[in-house]
Scaffold this motif. Structure first.
Motif, PDB file in Angstrom:
ATOM      1  N   TYR A 256     -16.906  83.296  40.375  1.00 32.45           N
ATOM      2  CA  TYR A 256     -15.890  83.785  41.314  1.00 32.45           C
ATOM      3  C   TYR A 256     -14.536  83.671  40.658  1.00 32.45           C
ATOM      4  O   TYR A 256     -14.282  82.704  39.922  1.00 32.45           O
ATOM      5  N   PRO A 257     -13.627  84.601  40.932  1.00 30.28           N
ATOM      6  CA  PRO A 257     -12.279  84.461  40.403  1.00 30.28           C
ATOM      7  C   PRO A 257     -11.565  83.286  41.044  1.00 30.28           C
ATOM      8  O   PRO A 257     -11.980  82.835  42.120  1.00 30.28           O
ATOM      9  N   PRO A 258     -10.504  82.765  40.417  1.00 32.42           N
ATOM     10  CA  PRO A 258      -9.842  81.553  40.905  1.00 32.42           C
ATOM     11  C   PRO A 258      -9.280  81.720  42.322  1.00 32.42           C
ATOM     12  O   PRO A 258      -9.341  80.788  43.129  1.00 32.42           O
ATOM     13  N   VAL A 259      -8.757  82.898  42.615  1.00 31.37           N
ATOM     14  CA  VAL A 259      -8.297  83.114  43.988  1.00 31.37           C
ATOM     15  C   VAL A 259      -9.314  83.993  44.679  1.00 31.37           C
ATOM     16  O   VAL A 259     -10.010  84.768  44.020  1.00 31.37           O
ATOM     17  N   ASP A 260      -9.391  83.895  45.966  1.00 38.86           N
ATOM     18  CA  ASP A 260     -10.446  84.604  46.664  1.00 38.86           C
ATOM     19  C   ASP A 260     -10.124  86.076  46.759  1.00 38.86           C
ATOM     20  O   ASP A 260      -9.263  86.513  47.506  1.00 38.86           O
TER      21      ASP A 260
ATOM     22  N   GLN B 204      -9.816 101.350  35.618  1.00 36.10           N
ATOM     23  CA  GLN B 204      -9.705 100.884  37.004  1.00 36.10           C
ATOM     24  C   GLN B 204      -8.262 100.531  37.404  1.00 36.10           C
ATOM     25  O   GLN B 204      -8.046  99.935  38.455  1.00 36.10           O
ATOM     26  N   ASN B 205      -7.297 100.848  36.542  1.00 41.46           N
ATOM     27  CA  ASN B 205      -5.910 100.492  36.796  1.00 41.46           C
ATOM     28  C   ASN B 205      -5.715  98.999  37.023  1.00 41.46           C
ATOM     29  O   ASN B 205      -4.952  98.578  37.873  1.00 41.46           O
ATOM     30  N   LEU B 206      -6.442  98.221  36.261  1.00 45.26           N
ATOM     31  CA  LEU B 206      -6.299  96.772  36.348  1.00 45.26           C
ATOM     32  C   LEU B 206      -5.436  96.314  35.180  1.00 45.26           C
ATOM     33  O   LEU B 206      -5.364  96.991  34.155  1.00 45.26           O
ATOM     34  N   PRO B 207      -4.793  95.162  35.328  1.00 42.22           N
ATOM     35  CA  PRO B 207      -3.956  94.700  34.208  1.00 42.22           C
ATOM     36  C   PRO B 207      -4.808  94.259  33.019  1.00 42.22           C
ATOM     37  O   PRO B 207      -5.886  93.695  33.210  1.00 42.22           O
ATOM     38  N   GLN B 208      -4.277  94.532  31.824  1.00 44.72           N
ATOM     39  CA  GLN B 208      -4.959  94.014  30.634  1.00 44.72           C
ATOM     40  C   GLN B 208      -4.588  92.552  30.476  1.00 44.72           C
ATOM     41  O   GLN B 208      -3.463  92.162  30.813  1.00 44.72           O
ATOM     42  N   ILE B 209      -5.513  91.755  30.032  1.00 43.95           N
ATOM     43  CA  ILE B 209      -5.224  90.325  29.937  1.00 43.95           C
ATOM     44  C   ILE B 209      -5.439  89.807  28.531  1.00 43.95           C
ATOM     45  O   ILE B 209      -6.301  90.280  27.796  1.00 43.95           O
TER      46      ILE B 209
ATOM     47  N   ALA C 252      -6.415  80.363  30.563  1.00 43.09           N
ATOM     48  CA  ALA C 252      -5.692  79.593  31.574  1.00 43.09           C
ATOM     49  C   ALA C 252      -6.340  79.681  32.956  1.00 43.09           C
ATOM     50  O   ALA C 252      -6.090  78.847  33.816  1.00 43.09           O
ATOM     51  N   LEU C 253      -7.149  80.720  33.140  1.00 43.25           N
ATOM     52  CA  LEU C 253      -7.730  80.928  34.466  1.00 43.25           C
ATOM     53  C   LEU C 253      -8.956  80.061  34.689  1.00 43.25           C
ATOM     54  O   LEU C 253      -9.913  80.144  33.917  1.00 43.25           O
TER      55      LEU C 253
ATOM     56  N   GLU D 193     -21.532  73.465  42.122  1.00 41.78           N
ATOM     57  CA  GLU D 193     -20.354  74.234  41.766  1.00 41.78           C
ATOM     58  C   GLU D 193     -19.601  73.553  40.623  1.00 41.78           C
ATOM     59  O   GLU D 193     -19.518  72.330  40.564  1.00 41.78           O
ATOM     60  N   PHE D 194     -19.075  74.368  39.713  1.00 40.03           N
ATOM     61  CA  PHE D 194     -18.302  73.844  38.593  1.00 40.03           C
ATOM     62  C   PHE D 194     -17.038  74.660  38.429  1.00 40.03           C
ATOM     63  O   PHE D 194     -16.936  75.769  38.943  1.00 40.03           O
ATOM     64  N   VAL D 195     -16.096  74.083  37.691  1.00 42.88           N
ATOM     65  CA  VAL D 195     -14.903  74.850  37.363  1.00 42.88           C
ATOM     66  C   VAL D 195     -15.023  75.279  35.902  1.00 42.88           C
ATOM     67  O   VAL D 195     -14.954  74.461  34.983  1.00 42.88           O
ATOM     68  N   GLY D 196     -15.265  76.568  35.763  1.00 44.13           N
ATOM     69  CA  GLY D 196     -15.434  77.069  34.401  1.00 44.13           C
ATOM     70  C   GLY D 196     -14.100  77.338  33.735  1.00 44.13           C
ATOM     71  O   GLY D 196     -13.141  77.743  34.380  1.00 44.13           O
ATOM     72  N   ARG D 197     -14.030  77.034  32.440  1.00 47.32           N
ATOM     73  CA  ARG D 197     -12.797  77.316  31.717  1.00 47.32           C
ATOM     74  C   ARG D 197     -13.179  77.924  30.361  1.00 47.32           C
ATOM     75  O   ARG D 197     -14.039  77.403  29.637  1.00 47.32           O
ATOM     76  N   ILE D 198     -12.521  79.068  30.071  1.00 50.62           N
ATOM     77  CA  ILE D 198     -12.821  79.713  28.786  1.00 50.62           C
ATOM     78  C   ILE D 198     -12.092  78.944  27.699  1.00 50.62           C
ATOM     79  O   ILE D 198     -10.862  78.865  27.705  1.00 50.62           O
TER      80      ILE D 198
END
Lengths: 397, 216
Positions: A111-115, A168-173, A180-181, A195-200
């Motif tokens: 899941y993304p960090p914000v809902d 999709q007109n999404l921002p490039q990251i 950081a996400l 549940e875990f908090v994944g970090r790249i």
């Protein structure tokens, strides 16, 4: 005062058929040069591939799996390596070290960090740490840790940035943003979830899979699929030379596949080897003819001077004296040819050396040991043919 | 070096030889070292053939020739060459000079065959002077008259060590004066070496004090 041999020279005119004589020597020179070139190209190519100075990396990694075909696409068992296949692979000289890629035997949802009201199904794989090209302090996991480090393939971010995001007109990251996400990771199956908090923590060029630490994978597989042995359907090997034709043919023979791009060296090398073999083959054929012409040449001289040689023998000339005289007519000439061709090949090799040096590639400035050995062998062969032909015609009563 | 013949019969002359009585053919004959042997033979009785047998350049005979108790075929090419360089010399009837060489070179060839010169240049010139061929030494052998060639062949046969000298009508093309000179030279050289010789000719002669006479 005249020597015996200078008188012999007047009697046995070894110079008959000058044109043929020179053709034979030129043919011999060209044959030797071709053989030397074949040997030198071979040795230079080997040096370019194997000399430490010519390597960016001391080893390369290959992920190997069985080729999925229509016949076996529904059979996970068949697509996994058997123990005997693994043992055999491990024994191959080109395999320096070897590790399993462990697949996750549970389901993963990210899941993304914000809902944002979306999530994605994922999978994890794990490989022993020594095979990962991302070295990072965060790359560790112990039982009880909530944070889960993840390594993504570089290609995945590229796919998103240059494929998905644009359409999709999404921002490039950037890599930093992704790192950081925090990602919410849920692993689950019929028995439960966690549940875990994944970090790249890094991006890998080497392995195109989503990786988690081996310790996490072992723990999670044990917990969520306790009875199940993880199947070895992908393995990773460390090899000195991914272009080694033996490696390529081994993979082909066993129906294994890998990242073909890394193997393209091998095709190139095979082409070079074929060219080298063809040059060498022509050199050998030419050498054969030169040797043949030589022995016929000697026979011709002896046949043309049969009467004189008979009279010399009648007067008491020893066969060894005649043989020595005739050898003297040939040996200095082909030794000279050998020296000239060696000088030429040394010149060529030095030229190649300076040329490649500009490209920061290193080969030796002098012809290699095998070239010298070949020169010695060819001269020895000529001497033997020469000597035995003369012996055959002179010692005959 | 002892030469002995046992029932020697030339195959091409077999019938003729067996009809006549001969002192050599089909007999047991021994030539002892130092003997000066004269073999008188009418034309066609195989005198040249005999010389060739003795010098081992023809082999078409029955019976055998022993050189020091060993038959000719038992000698290998190198041993044979050694014998020809130091034990047996020959003057062929057909002389056998090299036309490519000068007269002097023909002599030198034999003189230095063993590696170092057997006789000095002065000695050779002295021999040439005795046989009156000094003026033709530098000429190509091809341009010489038969008599000149014969004298060069004689000198060539003498510029090596030998214990036997085979001669096949060695004076056939020389006048009386030159024959005398040549015979004197040959006798001196044989005496100096304590060597024997075997000479074949058509007629009787008194060129040498022969110690043995045979009729072929």
């Amino acid at each position: 005062m005249q020597t015996f041999y200078s008188l012999l020279k007047k009697i046995i005119r070894a110079g008959i058929g000058r044109a043929r004589y020179w053709m034979a020597y030129i043919g011999l020179g060209v044959a030797m040069l071709l053989i030397f070139i074949a040997i030198q190209v071979h040795s230079n190519f080997n040096q370019l591939l194997h000399k430490p100075e010519n390597k960016n990396e001391s080893a390369d990694f290959l992920v190997i799996n069985k080729t999925i075909t229509n016949a076996n696409s529904r059979n996970v068992e068949k697509n996994a390596f058997t123990q005997s296949e693994l043992d055999d692979l491990q024994k191959q000289p080109f395999v320096e070290s070897f590790g399993y890629m462990t697949p996750s035997q549970f389901k993963v949802q990210a899941y993304p960090p914000v809902d944002l009201q979306f999530s994605t199904a994922m999978f994890f794989e794990a490989v022993p740490d020594t095979f990962i090209d991302v070295k990072n302090d965060e790359w560790k996991w112990a039982v009880g840790d909530r944070a889960l480090p993840i390594v993504l393939p570089n290609s995945m971010l590229n796919m998103y940035n240059f494929g998905f995001a644009l359409s999709q007109n999404l921002p490039q990251i950037s890599q930093e943003t992704v790192s950081a996400l925090p990602i919410r990771i849920v692993i689950y199956n019929d028995f439960g979830q966690e549940e875990f908090v994944g970090r790249i923590v890094g991006f890998s060029d080497r392995i195109s899979s989503i990786l988690v630490p081996q310790s996490f994978m072992n723990w999670a597989n044990k917990k969520y699929a306790p009875g199940l042995q993880p199947t070895a359907s992908r393995i990773i090997i460390k090899t000195k030379d991914p272009g080694d034709p033996k490696l390529v043919s081994y993979l082909e023979d066993h129906g294994f596949s890998t990242d073909n791009d890394k193997l393209k060296d091998s095709r190139l090398r095979m082409i070079v080897q074929i060219i080298v073999s063809v040059i060498g083959f022509f050199g050998l054929v030419l050498l054969l003819f030169a040797v043949l012409v030589f022995s016929m040449f000697i026979q011709l001289i002896i046949a043309a001077c049969k009467k004189e040689i008979n009279l010399l023998v009648t007067l008491g000339t020893k066969p060894s004296q005649l043989k020595r005289y005739l050898m003297r007519q040939f040996v200095p000439m082909y030794v000279l040819i050998g020296v000239i061709t060696l000088v030429v090949i040394s010149g060529i090799q030095y030229f190649v050396y300076t040329l490649l040096l500009k490209q920061h590639l290193f080969v030796s400035p002098l012809p290699g040991l095998y070239t010298w050995l070949a020169a010695a062998a060819i001269l020895l062969l000529l001497y033997i043919v020469n000597s035995s032909t003369i012996r055959k015609y002179i010692y005959k009563p | 070096m002892q030469i002995s013949l046992h029932q020697l019969v030339p195959i091409p002359l077999k019938e003729k030889v067996l009809q006549q009585t001969s002192g050599i053919w089909n007999q047991a004959v021994t030539f002892t070292p130092g003997q000066w042997v004269k073999i008188k033979a009418p034309s066609g009785t195989g005198k040249t053939t005999l010389i060739h047998y003795l010098y081992n350049t023809r082999y078409d005979y029955t019976g055998d020739i022993h050189i020091d108790q060993k038959p000719w075929p038992a000698y290998n090419p190198t041993e044979l060459a050694n014998i020809r360089q130091s034990q047996v010399s020959v003057i062929f009837q057909d002389l056998r000079l090299f036309d490519q060489l000068t007269a002097l070179e023909n002599i030198e060839l034999k003189n230095i065959m063993q590696g170092q010169a057997y006789y000095s240049r002065e000695k050779i010139e002295d021999m040439a002077a005795q046989l009156q061929v000094t003026h033709i030494l530098q000429q190509s052998a091809a341009t010489l008259s038969y008599g000149e060639r014969q004298r060069i062949a004689i000198i060539r046969a003498l510029v090596q060590p030998f214990s036997w000298l085979m001669m096949d009508e060695p004076f056939s093309h020389l006048d009386e004066n030159n024959t005398r000179r040549a015979a004197k030279l040959i006798a001196e050289e044989c005496t100096a070496r304590k060597a024997g010789f075997i000479l074949t000719d058509l007629d009787d002669d008194t060129h040498f004090p022969y110690t043995a006479h045979y009729q072929l």
